[in-house]
Design an enzyme around this catalytic site. Structure first.
Site, PDB file in Angstrom:
ATOM      1  N   GLY A  47      39.315  41.805  50.771  1.00  0.00           N
ATOM      2  CA  GLY A  47      38.076  42.402  51.264  1.00  0.00           C
ATOM      3  C   GLY A  47      37.156  42.774  50.124  1.00  0.00           C
ATOM      4  N   THR A  48      35.877  42.600  50.302  1.00  0.00           N
ATOM      5  CA  THR A  48      34.955  42.782  49.194  1.00  0.00           C
ATOM      6  C   THR A  48      33.560  42.412  49.596  1.00  0.00           C
ATOM      7  OG1 THR A  48      36.378  42.384  47.295  1.00  0.00           O
ATOM      8  CG2 THR A  48      34.176  41.544  47.106  1.00  0.00           C
ATOM      9  N   THR A  49      32.581  43.025  48.934  1.00  0.00           N
ATOM     10  CA  THR A  49      31.276  42.382  48.820  1.00  0.00           C
ATOM     11  C   THR A  49      30.836  42.469  47.372  1.00  0.00           C
ATOM     12  OG1 THR A  49      30.664  42.982  51.072  1.00  0.00           O
ATOM     13  CG2 THR A  49      28.879  42.389  49.584  1.00  0.00           C
ATOM     14  N   SER A 183      34.121  39.278  51.960  1.00  0.00           N
ATOM     15  CA  SER A 183      34.094  39.375  53.421  1.00  0.00           C
ATOM     16  C   SER A 183      32.749  39.867  53.947  1.00  0.00           C
ATOM     17  CB  SER A 183      35.226  40.301  53.897  1.00  0.00           C
ATOM     18  OG  SER A 183      35.137  41.547  53.244  1.00  0.00           O
TER      19      SER A 183
END
Lengths: 275, 232
Positions: A47-49, A183
């Site tokens: 998960g990440t931006t 994500s």
């Protein structure tokens, strides 16, 4: 020339290859592991931006701080944006362990090359090196440990900021203006698409970056927002001809407040209009 | 059948040492000295091939003698340091261990190989006031036969190291600011040519390990900056 007990067989200038050849015990042998363990995917924090775009002086890179394991928070203050040397930065998305390791290896790789050769790689050379690292991670990616970084920096020869994105196979694509991945990348990109302009000042760029991350955190459960109680803020690095500058907490907080205030104003102005 | 000549081990070692000294003596000297805010490394070097290099965050290398040989040692040192820092932590990379490794390797070549290395090297580490136990500067000199010594204040390697050493001994003062240290270093290097010629700034290779820098403390001085320091 070889010295017994000091130095090995490798004589080139790449640190990753040095590990591969002289210190194979320090590298993960994915191929062998795959053969042993069948093909059951491994669960690891995800998960990440992360995002990058060009502004007036160069390029800005930002990333949230959350790592999740399924629906659980694995860590609230992971660092996903790193300076890889004086004029380049990496932002990582994907499985946290291998991604952080890749960022670390990239940093050592660039420093190692510079020390051995006496001069730094060109920005293109750095991006190419990173794409080889991503490609080397392909067996792990097939196990679910995907790493897809963004790479950005200031090209001292061409006097401009530049951005690259990568795919799991090591494909390397240069972006003209902006890019976001992870994500929540899509949601951040929507904001960047509308608000990004290449002659933005540093403070404007900071505000755009923060509101893009806020939008991603709003829509995506895998992306962390700003936590003013725990004092957790996104990592934001800017890179211009004079090098990399890290945005301090105070700057990010004021950019955040500004973006929150303008959203609130917008709602006030249009209250009732839509209903 | 020919009878193999007998040569005593003493003779062999002496010959090798003489050969190495001759080789080193032909080249120019290199000076390392502690100044107020770090360590200064200087060499007279009109070419673009470096005699001084960065090894790690706080460690620098200087070599004299045969370029191909000491440059190979420098590269091996960089690999050693980077692998160690990768396997453990950046603070675990220390000059003493590296100097020891050089000493072993060079001593080994001296005893085993037909031709000894015609080089002398310095490994210098600047202290970090933030790290308890790592505050002090260290300077190691490793000679062609692997003999190793540690030095305080300054150290000279190369052909005229004794003469330059005594010149520095009479003039060096601990806590010198950078400008003074650079001038003193140049005066010593000019001394090496018996005062026959002055060494122009563009023929000087000058590098620093700066205590106050964060992370990589090594920095190469540009000619402009060097001019300013020498003029100031």
């Amino acid at each position: 020339m070889r010295f017994s007990g000091f130095g090995g067989a490798y004589e080139g200038s790449s640190f990753a290859e040095l590990l591969e050849i002289d210190h194979p015990q320090m590298r993960v042998a994915w191929r062998a592991l795959l053969q042993q363990s069948g093909a059951a995917p491994i669960a690891a924090p995800h998960g990440t931006t992360v995002l990058a775009f060009k502004y007036a002086d160069g390029v800005i890179v930002a990333g949230d701080r959350l790592a999740t394991e399924g629906y659980r928070v694995a860590s609230r203050d992971v660092q996903k944006v790193y300076a890889t040397d004086g004029h380049s930065m990496i932002a990582i998305a994907g499985a946290a362990g291998p991604a952080i390791e890749m960022a670390r290896l990239m940093r050592i790789e660039l420093e190692h090359y510079e020390k051995i050769e006496g001069e730094a790689l060109e920005l293109d050379g750095k991006a190419n090196k990173l794409s080889q690292m991503v490609r080397a991670n392909l067996p792990a990616a097939m196990q679910g440990l995907v790493v897809v970084p963004l790479f950005a920096g200031y090209d001292l020869r061409r006097r401009q900021g530049r951005i690259w994105k990568f795919d799991v196979t090591g494909g390397r694509y240069e972006e003209a203006d902006f890019e976001a991945t992870g994500s929540g990348g899509l949601y951040a990109k929507e904001v960047l698409k509308q608000r990004h302009h290449s002659d933005a000042s540093r403070s404007d760029a900071l505000e755009i970056a923060v509101s893009a991350l806020q939008n991603a955190a709003d829509e995506d459960r895998g992306t962390g927002g700003i936590d003013t109680v725990r004092r957790i803020f996104p990592t934001v690095l800017t890179c211009s001809s004079s090098g990399i500058e890290s945005a301090v907490e105070r700057e990010i907080e004021s950019a955040y407040q500004h973006s929150v205030a303008s959203r609130a104003n917008h709602r006030l102005e249009h209250r009732g209009a839509g209903a | 059948m020919s009878i193999p000549f007998y040569v005593s081990p003493e003779q062999v070692m002496q010959d090798k040492a003489e050969y190495a000294r001759k080789g080193i003596g032909r080249g120019k000297s290199s000076i390392t000295l502690e100044y107020r805010d770090g360590i200064l490394l200087m060499a007279e070097n009109p070419s673009s091939l470096s005699k001084i290099g960065e090894i790690y965050d706080r460690i620098a290398f200087a070599g004299v003698g045969k370029f191909s040989e000491f440059d190979q040692l420098r590269k091996v040192g960089v690999r050693y340091a980077d692998v160690k820092g990768y396997a453990y932590s950046r603070d675990d990379v220390r000059a003493r261990a590296l100097a020891n490794a050089y000493s072993q390797a060079m001593g080994d070549v001296f005893t085993r190989e037909m031709k000894p290395l015609e080089v002398e090297v310095i490994v210098a580490e600047v202290g970090d006031p933030e790290l308890a136990g790592h505050e002090h500067n260290t300077i190691y000199r490793i000679q062609f036969d692997g003999s190793i010594s540690d030095h305080e204040n300054f150290c000279v390697i190369g052909g005229q190291s004794d003469e330059l050493g005594s010149f520095l001994q009479s003039r060096y003062q601990p806590g010198t600011p950078l400008g003074e240290a650079v001038k003193l270093g140049r005066a010593a290097l000019e001394r090496a040519s018996n005062g026959r010629s002055s060494v122009p700034p563009q023929n000087l290779e000058v590098c620093l390990l700066e205590k106050a820098r964060i992370g990589r403390k090594f920095r190469r001085l540009a000619t402009d900056e060097l001019n300013q320091l020498l003029a100031g």
